[in-house]
Design an enzyme around this catalytic site. Structure first.
Site, mmCIF file in Angstrom:
data_model
loop_
_atom_site.group_PDB
_atom_site.id
_atom_site.type_symbol
_atom_site.label_atom_id
_atom_site.label_comp_id
_atom_site.label_asym_id
_atom_site.label_seq_id
_atom_site.Cartn_x
_atom_site.Cartn_y
_atom_site.Cartn_z
ATOM 1 N N ASN A 62 97.409 87.348 74.896
ATOM 2 C CA ASN A 62 96.472 87.016 73.818
ATOM 3 C C ASN A 62 96.531 85.580 73.309
ATOM 4 O OD1 ASN A 62 95.249 89.462 73.835
ATOM 5 N ND2 ASN A 62 96.271 90.273 72.018
ATOM 6 N N GLU A 126 89.549 87.015 78.514
ATOM 7 C CA GLU A 126 88.983 88.181 77.806
ATOM 8 C C GLU A 126 88.108 87.651 76.683
ATOM 9 O OE1 GLU A 126 91.227 92.025 76.359
ATOM 10 O OE2 GLU A 126 91.340 90.540 74.783
ATOM 11 N N TRP A 216 100.094 103.100 66.953
ATOM 12 C CA TRP A 216 99.704 101.933 67.753
ATOM 13 C C TRP A 216 100.954 101.178 68.199
ATOM 14 C CZ3 TRP A 216 100.326 96.640 66.201
ATOM 15 C CH2 TRP A 216 99.845 95.735 67.162
ATOM 16 N N ARG A 247 91.606 100.869 66.273
ATOM 17 C CA ARG A 247 91.928 101.317 67.624
ATOM 18 C C ARG A 247 91.139 102.565 67.999
ATOM 19 N NH1 ARG A 247 93.298 96.979 68.227
ATOM 20 N NH2 ARG A 247 95.229 96.093 69.001
ATOM 21 N N ASP A 349 92.299 99.032 81.551
ATOM 22 C CA ASP A 349 92.666 98.430 80.268
ATOM 23 C C ASP A 349 93.670 99.326 79.539
ATOM 24 O OD1 ASP A 349 92.475 96.563 78.159
ATOM 25 O OD2 ASP A 349 91.079 97.883 77.101
ATOM 26 N N HIS A 386 101.448 89.298 65.504
ATOM 27 C CA HIS A 386 100.068 89.686 65.844
ATOM 28 C C HIS A 386 99.168 89.185 64.728
ATOM 29 C CE1 HIS A 386 96.774 92.162 67.361
ATOM 30 N NE2 HIS A 386 97.503 92.503 68.399
ATOM 31 N N SER A 433 102.340 88.106 72.676
ATOM 32 C CA SER A 433 103.462 88.170 73.629
ATOM 33 C C SER A 433 103.861 86.773 74.092
ATOM 34 C CB SER A 433 103.085 89.052 74.826
ATOM 35 O OG SER A 433 101.942 88.540 75.487
#
Ligand code: SFD
Ligand code: AMP
Length: 624
Positions: A62, A126, A216, A247, A349, A386, A433
Site C-alpha cells: 500500500n 491498484e 479484520w 470491509r 484478492d 494503517h 507493510s
C-alpha cells in the site's frame, strides 16, 4: 510459585516483535552490527514466518511513492497523509519513511515477492500509491530475509514479552515467558526496539460464537507495543485515532482493490450512492472535506449516515464493476476472456490476504460477477501504521524534524534507548507493510548509532525482576490453588479466566467507548463511565487465572489490551471536538474545532505515581 527456570539473555540491541517493522530492523541492524561489533537479538511471541498482521498474506503493497520514476514527489505523499488524517500528522516522520520506502519495495522484489507487472514491465498499480502483488507468502519471504541477515541463533520465537526493564530513565531490557516451555526470560539490552504491532479485540467484534476470533485485524496483536511503551513511561500520541476499516461483511475482506482497481461503487439498500448523495455533508468538515481522495474516516461517515438513517445494508456493487470493465472490451471473444480474468482477480484478492472471505463467498453462493456483496464498518482497531495513528511519540530525523520534534536519534521515544517502529510509533500513518518495514530499518540504524555512542550496559535490579516473575506467573498459581472450588473450570468465585475478562473489557468499550453498538458515538459521561469500569477491571486483573501457558499468554494479552483501552478513552475525553467522524463521534462536541484542536494530544503515564498527564503538542507543517 510455579516452577519456572529463569533464562537470562544479555545483548546490545533487543528487537521486540517479528513482524514487518521487526524484519526490516533485523535486516538493517545485521548490516550495522557487523560493522560495529554489536549483538542483536530478536524476540517474537509467535513464529516469524507467519506472525503479525501479514500472517495470511496481502494482495497489495500500500505504500510505494515512485520517486525515481517521477510518478510522485515526497510532498505529494506528505499531503496525502496529512489530508487523510484531518490535518494531524507528523510530516517529518511521514517524509522520513516515504523517501526510503521505494528501496524497500525493490528489496521485496529481490527477495522473491511477485509484484504484478504490465506488458511494458512496469508495476501494476491498484491506486496511486498501491501496487498489486501475489502476496500469499509475503510474510514468509520477508521473514526469510530477516532470518538470513540476523542468523537463527539470534532469534527467539514463542516468547511473549510482558514488561520493560528500566535503569532510571533509560530502558534496560524486557521480561517475558515462553509459551511452549516453563521458562521465564530476562533480556538485558543497551537499546530496545519496540515493534509488537497494534491491538485488536479491545472493542467487541461484530463476530460471535465460533467466529469470535475473526476480525479484520488478526487476533494476536493485543496492544503489547502500547502497553510496553506506556509502562516504560513513554509519551504516547494520537491514542484517540483508532481505525475503522469498511470491509466485506463477516469475512472482513479488503475493499481497496474493488474501489481503486475495479472502480466499483458502493450503494445502499435503495440503490443510492452515499458518496454522491451525501456529498454536501463534506462541507461541514472543511478544509478536509474538499480534498481528494476523501479522507478514509469521512468516506466511512457518509456510509454510516445512510446506515443510521435506516438505509442499510450497504453493498459493494461487484457485479456492476465487473460488467462495466468487461464491456469496455469491444471484441466479444476478448470480452469473455476479460470477464474470466476479472473474476479470477476478484477471488485472488481474497485468497492472497483474507482467505476466510473467499470461503464465506463460496459458502454463501456468492458469484461476484452476478450479485453484489454487503460491506460494513468494522469495530475499531489500533493500527498506527494503517489509517489509524496511535503509537509512541518519537523523535524525527535530524534533517527533517523541527526542534520540537527532535531529540537526538530518529525514532527514539521519550525514553532513552527505547526505539519504536511500525504500529508502535505514532502520528505517521499510511506506512502499511512497506513503510513499516522501512521504519524498522530507520529505527534499527539509529538504535545501533545510539548503542555505539552510549556503550554501557544498563543496570538491572534482579530483585525487581524476581518480583515481576512472581507477578507474571501468578495466574498459573491462582488457578492451581482454587481450581477445585467449582466444577466448571471457567467459572470460579476466586478467579477470572482471560476470556471473561476480555468480554468485560469489550462490553465496556463497545457501549461507552463508541463501539459498534453505540454507533461509534460517545460523550463525556459515557467516557467517564468507561473509565470507571476499566478501573474496576484493572483491580480484578489481579484475579486472572491460567490453566496453562497458552492461557497465561491470554491473561497478559488482555491486561495489555486494557491499558490500550484506557489511554484511548482518556485521549478521546481530553480532545473536546469531533475531528474524525466515521472513526468516532463525540455527541457533546459534534463539530471540528480547528482553532483549539488542530494539535496532537499526547498522554504519559508516570510509573512512579501512576498518574496520567495529558497535553497538547503543536502540529508543525514542513510541507506547504
Ligand atoms: O489493505 C509480540 N496492512 C496492509 N499493508 C499493505 O501494505 N498492504 C495491504 O494490503 C494491507 N492490508 C492489511 C494490513 C493490515 C491488516 C491487519 C490487514 C490488512 C488485515 C498493514 C500492514 O500489515 C501493517 O502496517 C504492518 O504489518 C505493521 O507492521 P508491524 O511490524 O508494526 O506489525 P506486525 O507486522 O503486525 O508485527 C507485530 C509483531 O509483534 C509480535 N508480537 N512479540 C513478542 N511479545 C509480544 N507480547 C508480542 N505481541 C506481538 C507479533 O507476533 C508480530 O511478529 S489492507 O487490507 O488494509
Ligand atoms: P483497503 O483495502 O481498504 O485497506 O485499501 C487499500 C488502500 O487503498 C489503502 O491505502 C486505502 O487508504 C486505499 N483506499 C481504499 N478505498 C479507497 C477509496 N474509496 N478511495 C481512496 N483510497 C482508498
Amino acid at each position: 510459585m510455579a516452577n519456572f527456570e529463569t533464562v537470562e539473555v544479555t545483548t546490545d540491541l533487543l528487537i521486540l516483535g517479528g513482524g514487518m517493522a521487526a524484519c526490516g530492523a533485523a535486516v538493517e541492524a545485521a548490516h550495522w552490527a557487523k560493522k560495529h561489533n554489536v549483538k542483536v537479538t530478536l524476540v517474537d511471541k509467535a513464529a516469524m514466518d507467519r506472525s503479525g498482521a501479514v500472517a495470511m498474506g496481502l494482495s497489495a503493497i500500500n505504500q510505494y511513492v515512485g520517486l525515481k520514476d517521477g510518478e510522485n514527489t515526497l510532498e505529494d505523499y506528505v499531503k496525502y497523509v496529512r489530508n487523510d488524517l484531518m490535518g494531524i500528522t507528523r510530516e517529518d516522520l511521514v517524509a522520513s519513511i516515504a523517501r526510503h520506502v521505494d528501496s524497500t519495495v525493490h528489496l521485496f522484489e529481490k527477495w522473491g515477492l511477485p509484484i504484478w507487472k504490465d506488458a511494458a514491465g512496469k508495476y501494476v498499480h491498484e491506486g496511486r500509491w498501491q501496487l498489486m502483488i501475489n502476496g500469499e507468502s509475503y510474510k514468509v519471504i520477508v521473514a526469510e530475509a530477516a532470518k538470513n541477515a540476523l542468523g537463527i541463533s539470534n532469534i527467539i520465537e514463542r516468547v511473549f514479552i510482558v514488561e520493560p526493564l528500566m535503569d532510571g530513565d533509560r530502558i534496560a531490557g524486557a521480561v517475558g515467558f515462553s509459551v511452549r516451555e516453563n521458562k521465564f526470560y530476562v533480556f538485558k539490552a543497551k537499546a530496545v526496539l519496540v515493534s509488537m504491532g497494534g491491538a485488536v479485540h479491545v472493542f467487541k467484534p461484530r463476530s460471535v460464537g465460533e467466529g469470535l476470533g475473526r476480525a479484520w485485524y488478526p487476533p494476536w496483536n493485543s496492544g503489547s507495543s502500547a502497553y510496553f511503551t506506556i509502562r516504560a513511561g513513554a509519551e504516547m500520541t494520537c491514542q484517540e485515532v483508532r481505525f475503522i476499516p469498511v470491509r466485506f461483511k463477516d469475512g472482513y475482506g479488503p475493499v481497496g482493490a474493488w474501489f481503486l482497481l475495479f472502480k466499483s461503487r458502493a450503494t445502499n439498500a435503495m440503490g443510492g450512492d452515499y458518496m454522491v448523495e451525501r456529498k454536501p455533508e463534506l462541507q461541514n468538515w472543511l478544509p478536509y472535506g474538499n480534498v481528494k481522495p476523501v479522507p478514509a474516516n469521512l468516506r466511512n461517515y457518509l456510509g454510516m449516515l445512510d446506515v443510521m438513517a435506516g438505509k442499510g445494508p450497504i453493498y459493494m456493487r461487484t457485479e456492476e464493476a465487473i460488467q462495466k470493465l468487461s464491456e469496455a472490451v469491444q471484441d466479444p471473444k476478448e470480452r469473455k476472456k476479460k470477464l474470466k480474468e476479472l473474476e479470477s482477480e476478484a477471488w485472488e484478492d481474497f485468497l492472497d490476504m483474507t482467505i476466510s472471505q473467499a470461503i464465506l463467498w463460496a459458502g454463501t453462493n456468492v458469484e461476484p460477477e452476478v450479485k453484489p456483496s454487503e460491506i460494513a464498518a468494522s469495530e475499531p482497531y489500533f493500527i498506527g501504521s494503517h489509517s489509524g495513528a496511535s503509537g509512541a511519540w518519537v523523535s524525527g530525523p535530524k534533517d527533517l524534524a523541527p526542534p520540537e520534534y527532535f531529540w537526538g536519534y530518529a525514532n527514539m521515544s521519550t525514553v532513552k534507548g527505547m526505539f519504536c517502529a511500525g504500529d508502535a510509533s505514532g502520528a505517521s500513518s499510511h506506512k502499511f507493510s512497506s513503510g513499516s518495514l522501512t521504519e524498522g530499518r530507520i529505527a534499527a540504524k539509529e538504535a545501533i548509532r545510539y548503542i555505539v555512542e552510549n556503550n554501557t550496559q544498563p543496570k538491572v535490579d534482579m530483585a525487581a525482576v524476581n518480583a515481576l516473575k512472581a507477578k507474571i506467573l501468578k495466574p498459573l498459581d491462582l488457578f492451581q490453588e482454587f481450581k477445585s472450588a467449582s466444577s466448571d473450570p471457567d467459572i470460579n468465585p476466586n478467579f477470572m479466566k482471560p476470556k471473561m475478562f476480555m468480554f468485560r473489557l469489550q462490553k465496556a468499550m463497545d457501549e461507552y467507548g463508541a463501539g459498534v453498538t453505540s454507533q461509534f458515538t460517545t460523550n463525556k459521561m459515557a467516557l467517564e463511565k468507561a473509565l470507571e469500569l476499566l478501573g474496576m477491571l484493572r483491580e480484578d486483573a489481579e484475579k486472572l487465572a491460567a490453566e496453562d501457558l497458552h492461557e497465561l499468554m491470554r491473561c497478559w494479552e488482555n491486561v495489555q489490551r486494557l491499558w490500550q483501552a484506557e489511554v484511548h478513552i482518556r485521549t478521546i475525553l481530553f480532545r473536546q471536538e469531533t475531528r474524525w467522524p466515521g472513526y468516532y463521534m463525540r455527541a457533546d462536541f459534534p463539530k471540528m474545532d480547528e482553532a483549539n484542536w488542530r494539535v496532537f494530544v499526547n498522554a504519559t503515564w508516570n510509573p512512579k505515581s501512576g498518574d496520567w498527564k495529558m497535553e497538547k503538542k503543536p502540529v508543525i507543517n514542513i510541507v506547504k
